[in-house]
Design an enzyme around this catalytic site. Structure first.
Site, PDB file in Angstrom:
ATOM      1  N   CYS A  88     -27.632 -41.237 -19.826  1.00 17.11           N
ATOM      2  CA  CYS A  88     -27.648 -40.749 -21.204  1.00 17.11           C
ATOM      3  C   CYS A  88     -26.800 -41.683 -22.055  1.00 17.11           C
ATOM      4  O   CYS A  88     -25.712 -42.083 -21.640  1.00 17.11           O
ATOM      5  CB  CYS A  88     -27.081 -39.336 -21.236  1.00 17.11           C
ATOM      6  SG  CYS A  88     -27.002 -38.629 -22.884  1.00 17.11           S
ATOM      7  N   HIS A 130     -35.263 -34.330 -21.265  1.00 13.43           N
ATOM      8  CA  HIS A 130     -33.865 -34.716 -21.494  1.00 13.43           C
ATOM      9  C   HIS A 130     -33.502 -34.563 -22.978  1.00 13.43           C
ATOM     10  O   HIS A 130     -32.450 -34.018 -23.322  1.00 13.43           O
ATOM     11  CB  HIS A 130     -33.680 -36.163 -21.025  1.00 13.43           C
ATOM     12  CG  HIS A 130     -32.307 -36.730 -21.224  1.00 13.43           C
ATOM     13  ND1 HIS A 130     -31.486 -37.060 -20.175  1.00 13.43           N
ATOM     14  CD2 HIS A 130     -31.615 -37.042 -22.360  1.00 13.43           C
ATOM     15  CE1 HIS A 130     -30.340 -37.532 -20.664  1.00 13.43           C
ATOM     16  NE2 HIS A 130     -30.396 -37.544 -21.980  1.00 13.43           N
ATOM     17  N   GLU A 131     -34.400 -35.035 -23.857  1.00 15.85           N
ATOM     18  CA  GLU A 131     -34.092 -35.009 -25.291  1.00 15.85           C
ATOM     19  C   GLU A 131     -34.172 -33.596 -25.853  1.00 15.85           C
ATOM     20  O   GLU A 131     -33.350 -33.218 -26.698  1.00 15.85           O
ATOM     21  CB  GLU A 131     -35.014 -35.957 -26.061  1.00 15.85           C
ATOM     22  CG  GLU A 131     -34.936 -37.422 -25.639  1.00 15.85           C
ATOM     23  CD  GLU A 131     -33.516 -37.982 -25.526  1.00 15.85           C
ATOM     24  OE1 GLU A 131     -32.626 -37.542 -26.272  1.00 15.85           O
ATOM     25  OE2 GLU A 131     -33.313 -38.865 -24.668  1.00 15.85           O
ATOM     26  N   HIS A 134     -31.027 -31.844 -25.249  1.00 15.44           N
ATOM     27  CA  HIS A 134     -29.957 -32.187 -26.200  1.00 15.44           C
ATOM     28  C   HIS A 134     -29.961 -31.252 -27.410  1.00 15.44           C
ATOM     29  O   HIS A 134     -28.908 -30.924 -27.951  1.00 15.44           O
ATOM     30  CB  HIS A 134     -30.139 -33.621 -26.716  1.00 15.44           C
ATOM     31  CG  HIS A 134     -29.470 -34.668 -25.878  1.00 15.44           C
ATOM     32  ND1 HIS A 134     -28.122 -34.680 -25.629  1.00 15.44           N
ATOM     33  CD2 HIS A 134     -29.972 -35.767 -25.251  1.00 15.44           C
ATOM     34  CE1 HIS A 134     -27.817 -35.735 -24.878  1.00 15.44           C
ATOM     35  NE2 HIS A 134     -28.924 -36.407 -24.630  1.00 15.44           N
TER      36      HIS A 134
END
Ligand code: ZN
Length: 154
Positions: A88, A130-131, A134
């Protein structure tokens, strides 16, 4: 267009939930442009707005096939699993093994406000997950099976 500072490590903003984009105005368009510049400058594959200190549900991804801009992205389908190493931009120098779906479909708005769906497999599926994490204040380290930070070989 500008390169913004990437928030790192224990920065509290990385743990906050981002707000939905209601109106795509000039600020959101500038945000998208700046996120793209910042992503390319950092040579990453994905960047979410909270990583540059903006708590909005905006993501950019590029796995080497061109920029993908996602406003209010939602994972609407997932299938299978893949177990691989992940890093990351907000956790520089670190890596870990994370289990993700092998395939996902993400639904989002483009910069014109049009809703679209896009499927991704392998790295693209991993980047989408993953995004989107966030945007919910979740980092890959919350999900990792094993920390590989110190086992990376030269
Ligand atoms: Zn990240």
């Amino acid at each position: 267009m500008a390169i913004r500072i990437i928030r790192k490590d224990d920065d509290e903003i990385l743990r906050k939930v981002s707000k939905k984009v209601e109106v795509i105005d000039d600020r959101i368009l500038t945000l998208l442009d700046d996120m793209k510049d910042t992503l390319y400058d950092a040579q990453g594959v994905g960047l979410a707005a909270p990583q540059i200190g903006v708590l909005r549900r905006v993501v950019v991804v590029d796995i080497g096939e061109g920029i993908i801009e996602l406003i209010n992205p939602v994972i609407v389908y997932e299938n299978g699993e893949q177990v691989d190493e992940e890093g990351c931009l907000s956790l520089p120098g670190r890596s870990g093994i994370v289990k993700r779906p092998e395939k996902v479909i993400v639904r989002a708005m483009d910069r014109e406000g049009k809703t679209f769906e896009m499927s991704g497999t392998e790295l693209l599926a991993r980047a989408f997950c993953h995004e989107v994490d966030h945007l919910n204040g979740v980092l890959y380290t919350d999900k990792m099976i094993r920390d590989t930070t110190d086992s990376s070989e030269e």
